[in-house]
Design a protein around this motif. Structure first.
Motif, PDB file in Angstrom:
ATOM      1  N   LEU A 147      -3.373  -3.185  -1.789  1.00  0.00           N
ATOM      2  CA  LEU A 147      -2.677  -2.188  -2.605  1.00  0.00           C
ATOM      3  C   LEU A 147      -1.385  -1.739  -1.924  1.00  0.00           C
ATOM      4  CD1 LEU A 147      -2.588  -0.325  -5.054  1.00  0.00           C
ATOM      5  CD2 LEU A 147      -3.970   1.321  -3.765  1.00  0.00           C
ATOM      6  N   PHE A 148      -1.430  -1.568  -0.608  1.00  0.00           N
ATOM      7  CA  PHE A 148      -0.246  -1.189   0.155  1.00  0.00           C
ATOM      8  C   PHE A 148       0.834  -2.253   0.011  1.00  0.00           C
ATOM      9  CE2 PHE A 148       2.040  -2.028   4.127  1.00  0.00           C
ATOM     10  CZ  PHE A 148       2.710  -0.831   4.325  1.00  0.00           C
ATOM     11  N   GLN A 149       0.454  -3.508   0.067  1.00  0.00           N
ATOM     12  CA  GLN A 149       1.421  -4.607  -0.024  1.00  0.00           C
ATOM     13  C   GLN A 149       2.072  -4.657  -1.402  1.00  0.00           C
ATOM     14  OE1 GLN A 149      -1.012  -7.960   1.219  1.00  0.00           O
ATOM     15  NE2 GLN A 149      -1.722  -6.747   2.964  1.00  0.00           N
ATOM     16  N   ILE A 150       1.286  -4.414  -2.447  1.00  0.00           N
ATOM     17  CA  ILE A 150       1.834  -4.397  -3.805  1.00  0.00           C
ATOM     18  C   ILE A 150       2.741  -3.181  -3.997  1.00  0.00           C
ATOM     19  CG2 ILE A 150       1.214  -4.206  -6.239  1.00  0.00           C
ATOM     20  CD1 ILE A 150      -1.423  -5.698  -5.495  1.00  0.00           C
ATOM     21  N   TYR A 151       2.340  -2.041  -3.458  1.00  0.00           N
ATOM     22  CA  TYR A 151       3.157  -0.827  -3.523  1.00  0.00           C
ATOM     23  C   TYR A 151       4.496  -1.037  -2.841  1.00  0.00           C
ATOM     24  CZ  TYR A 151       0.727   3.146  -5.630  1.00  0.00           C
ATOM     25  OH  TYR A 151       0.190   4.033  -6.512  1.00  0.00           O
ATOM     26  N   MET A 152       4.462  -1.662  -1.670  1.00  0.00           N
ATOM     27  CA  MET A 152       5.706  -1.886  -0.930  1.00  0.00           C
ATOM     28  C   MET A 152       6.630  -2.819  -1.708  1.00  0.00           C
ATOM     29  SD  MET A 152       5.876  -0.083   1.752  1.00  0.00           S
ATOM     30  CE  MET A 152       7.166  -0.897   2.696  1.00  0.00           C
ATOM     31  N   ALA A 153       6.061  -3.806  -2.384  1.00  0.00           N
ATOM     32  CA  ALA A 153       6.879  -4.736  -3.172  1.00  0.00           C
ATOM     33  C   ALA A 153       7.527  -4.027  -4.358  1.00  0.00           C
ATOM     34  CB  ALA A 153       6.028  -5.903  -3.660  1.00  0.00           C
ATOM     35  N   ALA A 169       4.263 -10.951  -6.075  1.00  0.00           N
ATOM     36  CA  ALA A 169       4.748 -11.024  -4.694  1.00  0.00           C
ATOM     37  C   ALA A 169       3.722 -10.463  -3.717  1.00  0.00           C
ATOM     38  CB  ALA A 169       6.069 -10.266  -4.569  1.00  0.00           C
ATOM     39  N   GLY A 170       3.108  -9.328  -4.073  1.00  0.00           N
ATOM     40  CA  GLY A 170       2.127  -8.715  -3.184  1.00  0.00           C
ATOM     41  C   GLY A 170       0.909  -9.587  -2.967  1.00  0.00           C
ATOM     42  N   ILE A 171       0.392 -10.172  -4.053  1.00  0.00           N
ATOM     43  CA  ILE A 171      -0.782 -11.029  -3.927  1.00  0.00           C
ATOM     44  C   ILE A 171      -0.433 -12.317  -3.183  1.00  0.00           C
ATOM     45  CG2 ILE A 171      -2.555 -12.305  -5.182  1.00  0.00           C
ATOM     46  CD1 ILE A 171      -2.347 -10.254  -7.404  1.00  0.00           C
ATOM     47  N   ALA A 172       0.747 -12.882  -3.471  1.00  0.00           N
ATOM     48  CA  ALA A 172       1.162 -14.109  -2.781  1.00  0.00           C
ATOM     49  C   ALA A 172       1.312 -13.861  -1.288  1.00  0.00           C
ATOM     50  CB  ALA A 172       2.484 -14.615  -3.366  1.00  0.00           C
ATOM     51  N   PHE A 173       1.870 -12.708  -0.915  1.00  0.00           N
ATOM     52  CA  PHE A 173       2.008 -12.340   0.499  1.00  0.00           C
ATOM     53  C   PHE A 173       0.636 -12.270   1.156  1.00  0.00           C
ATOM     54  CE2 PHE A 173       2.073  -9.185   3.876  1.00  0.00           C
ATOM     55  CZ  PHE A 173       3.165  -9.580   4.641  1.00  0.00           C
ATOM     56  N   ASN A 174      -0.311 -11.626   0.474  1.00  0.00           N
ATOM     57  CA  ASN A 174      -1.667 -11.498   1.002  1.00  0.00           C
ATOM     58  C   ASN A 174      -2.343 -12.857   1.117  1.00  0.00           C
ATOM     59  OD1 ASN A 174      -4.787 -10.995   0.452  1.00  0.00           O
ATOM     60  ND2 ASN A 174      -3.959  -9.121   1.312  1.00  0.00           N
ATOM     61  N   ASN A 175      -2.203 -13.678   0.078  1.00  0.00           N
ATOM     62  CA  ASN A 175      -2.798 -15.019   0.099  1.00  0.00           C
ATOM     63  C   ASN A 175      -2.269 -15.845   1.265  1.00  0.00           C
ATOM     64  OD1 ASN A 175      -4.328 -14.566  -2.195  1.00  0.00           O
ATOM     65  ND2 ASN A 175      -2.882 -15.547  -3.588  1.00  0.00           N
ATOM     66  N   ALA A 176      -0.953 -15.784   1.474  1.00  0.00           N
ATOM     67  CA  ALA A 176      -0.336 -16.576   2.539  1.00  0.00           C
ATOM     68  C   ALA A 176      -0.907 -16.198   3.898  1.00  0.00           C
ATOM     69  CB  ALA A 176       1.178 -16.376   2.533  1.00  0.00           C
ATOM     70  N   GLY A 177      -1.100 -14.910   4.136  1.00  0.00           N
ATOM     71  CA  GLY A 177      -1.642 -14.467   5.415  1.00  0.00           C
ATOM     72  C   GLY A 177      -3.048 -14.966   5.657  1.00  0.00           C
ATOM     73  N   ALA A 221      -7.817 -13.488  -5.290  1.00  0.00           N
ATOM     74  CA  ALA A 221      -6.526 -13.295  -5.957  1.00  0.00           C
ATOM     75  C   ALA A 221      -6.733 -12.849  -7.401  1.00  0.00           C
ATOM     76  CB  ALA A 221      -5.706 -14.581  -5.909  1.00  0.00           C
ATOM     77  N   ILE A 222      -7.714 -13.441  -8.081  1.00  0.00           N
ATOM     78  CA  ILE A 222      -8.015 -13.034  -9.459  1.00  0.00           C
ATOM     79  C   ILE A 222      -8.405 -11.565  -9.505  1.00  0.00           C
ATOM     80  CG2 ILE A 222      -9.642 -13.344 -11.366  1.00  0.00           C
ATOM     81  CD1 ILE A 222      -9.767 -16.327 -10.561  1.00  0.00           C
ATOM     82  N   LEU A 223      -9.259 -11.149  -8.582  1.00  0.00           N
ATOM     83  CA  LEU A 223      -9.711  -9.757  -8.561  1.00  0.00           C
ATOM     84  C   LEU A 223      -8.593  -8.805  -8.137  1.00  0.00           C
ATOM     85  CD1 LEU A 223     -13.257 -10.246  -6.974  1.00  0.00           C
ATOM     86  CD2 LEU A 223     -12.602 -10.229  -9.387  1.00  0.00           C
ATOM     87  N   MET A 224      -7.705  -9.265  -7.258  1.00  0.00           N
ATOM     88  CA  MET A 224      -6.603  -8.410  -6.814  1.00  0.00           C
ATOM     89  C   MET A 224      -5.616  -8.094  -7.925  1.00  0.00           C
ATOM     90  SD  MET A 224      -5.317  -9.244  -2.939  1.00  0.00           S
ATOM     91  CE  MET A 224      -5.251 -11.029  -3.102  1.00  0.00           C
ATOM     92  N   THR A 225      -5.554  -8.927  -8.955  1.00  0.00           N
ATOM     93  CA  THR A 225      -4.615  -8.650 -10.046  1.00  0.00           C
ATOM     94  C   THR A 225      -4.898  -7.311 -10.712  1.00  0.00           C
ATOM     95  OG1 THR A 225      -5.988  -9.840 -11.662  1.00  0.00           O
ATOM     96  CG2 THR A 225      -4.280 -11.106 -10.523  1.00  0.00           C
ATOM     97  N   SER A 226      -6.139  -6.841 -10.618  1.00  0.00           N
ATOM     98  CA  SER A 226      -6.486  -5.558 -11.237  1.00  0.00           C
ATOM     99  C   SER A 226      -5.745  -4.388 -10.600  1.00  0.00           C
ATOM    100  CB  SER A 226      -7.998  -5.318 -11.147  1.00  0.00           C
ATOM    101  OG  SER A 226      -8.414  -5.234  -9.791  1.00  0.00           O
ATOM    102  N   LEU A 227      -5.207  -4.594  -9.388  1.00  0.00           N
ATOM    103  CA  LEU A 227      -4.446  -3.535  -8.730  1.00  0.00           C
ATOM    104  C   LEU A 227      -3.091  -3.312  -9.391  1.00  0.00           C
ATOM    105  CD1 LEU A 227      -5.143  -4.490  -4.992  1.00  0.00           C
ATOM    106  CD2 LEU A 227      -6.207  -2.647  -6.315  1.00  0.00           C
ATOM    107  N   GLY A 228      -2.723  -4.200 -10.286  1.00  0.00           N
ATOM    108  CA  GLY A 228      -1.426  -4.079 -10.945  1.00  0.00           C
ATOM    109  C   GLY A 228      -1.277  -2.810 -11.770  1.00  0.00           C
ATOM    110  N   VAL A 229      -2.383  -2.239 -12.228  1.00  0.00           N
ATOM    111  CA  VAL A 229      -2.293  -1.019 -13.034  1.00  0.00           C
ATOM    112  C   VAL A 229      -1.662   0.125 -12.246  1.00  0.00           C
ATOM    113  CG1 VAL A 229      -4.234  -1.602 -14.527  1.00  0.00           C
ATOM    114  CG2 VAL A 229      -4.664  -0.345 -12.407  1.00  0.00           C
ATOM    115  N   THR A 230      -1.739   0.064 -10.922  1.00  0.00           N
ATOM    116  CA  THR A 230      -1.184   1.143 -10.095  1.00  0.00           C
ATOM    117  C   THR A 230       0.336   1.113 -10.031  1.00  0.00           C
ATOM    118  OG1 THR A 230      -1.348  -0.174  -8.051  1.00  0.00           O
ATOM    119  CG2 THR A 230      -3.261   1.153  -8.657  1.00  0.00           C
ATOM    120  N   VAL A 231       0.940  -0.006 -10.442  1.00  0.00           N
ATOM    121  CA  VAL A 231       2.405  -0.097 -10.450  1.00  0.00           C
ATOM    122  C   VAL A 231       2.935  -0.291 -11.865  1.00  0.00           C
ATOM    123  CG1 VAL A 231       2.599  -0.923  -8.082  1.00  0.00           C
ATOM    124  CG2 VAL A 231       2.312  -2.587  -9.928  1.00  0.00           C
ATOM    125  N   GLY A 232       2.104   0.027 -12.852  1.00  0.00           N
ATOM    126  CA  GLY A 232       2.549  -0.018 -14.238  1.00  0.00           C
ATOM    127  C   GLY A 232       2.375  -1.350 -14.939  1.00  0.00           C
TER     128      GLY A 232
END
Length: 221
Positions: free
Chosen positions: A71-77, A96-104, A159-170
């Motif tokens: 969530l922090f990574q998506i917020y920062m993006a 971008a946030g999920i891709a960054f997390n996946n890459a790590g 990654a599929i489950l992380m997409t649900s965090l998108g609601v926090t950024v609209g």
């Protein structure tokens, strides 16, 4: 206490909208995995390069991705980069946030896979006249991808489950966003989110089965 009346018909009528959102969810997850995979391979190459600067970049990326909340990574993006004049849409920020997390995570998986590959194979490639890049491309990379395949499948589910965090950024186009908007209009929280949970579960199961079938096809020998 238990006088709640279920209205499943209302939720089921909205199922086509939720399925459209599920397609967006799957699209973001697949794109984030493709981008993450490319970045992870690059980070792995950085670690093998012997260059201190490149190794440091890879190490910092992996540490941030694995030791801070997604969530922090998506917020920062979405919000953080805006302070520097870089404004990303909710879709792009989520991707971008999920891709960054996946890459790590994938880079760390590949690091473990590299340890399973005998160093003698690398030395053999060099003794045959291959350059370091050729050795990595033709000898190390295929084995690394094979060993890291199953962990990569788990990352795809994540990654599929992380997409649900998108609601926090609209984000309102994916499954979670569509479900949230439907809930806001009807206040049928249980019905809508129960159906969304089933859709997420089915997507995860289908991806797992597809990955197993692909693994059998690619790695049966």
């Amino acid at each position: 206490m238990f006088n709640y009346t279920f209205h499943w018909n209302q939720a089921l009528k909205a199922l086509p909208q939720m399925l459209d959102g599920a397609l967006v969810t799957l699209q973001i997850a697949v794109l984030s995995m493709v981008i993450g995979l490319v970045c992870a391979i690059a980070l792995t190459a950085f670690r093998l390069s012997g260059n201190r600067l490149l190794s440091a970049v890879a190490a910092v990326w992996v540490e941030i991705a694995r030791n801070t909340p997604a969530l922090f990574q998506i917020y920062m993006a979405h919000f953080g980069l805006g302070n520097f004049g870089i404004h990303l849409s909710p879709y792009t920020a989520l991707l971008a946030g999920i891709a960054f997390n996946n890459a790590g995570y994938l880079a760390e998986n590949f690091r473990g896979a590299l340890k399973a590959i005998p160093e003698t194979q690398t030395r053999t490639g060099r003794s045959l006249g291959m350059t370091p890049v050729q050795t990595f491309r033709f000898i190390v990379l295929p084995q690394m991808l094979r060993i890291g395949y199953l962990p990569a499948t788990n990352q795809m589910i994540w990654a599929i489950l992380m997409t649900s965090l998108g609601v926090t950024v609209g984000m309102n186009m994916d499954l979670a966003g569509v479900t949230q908007e439907l809930n806001a209009r009807s206040f049928r929280t249980f019905e809508f989110f129960a159906i969304a949970a089933v859709i997420y579960y089915l997507i995860a199961k289908l991806v797992t089965l597809a990955a197993r079938a692909l693994a059998w096809r690619l790695f049966r020998y």
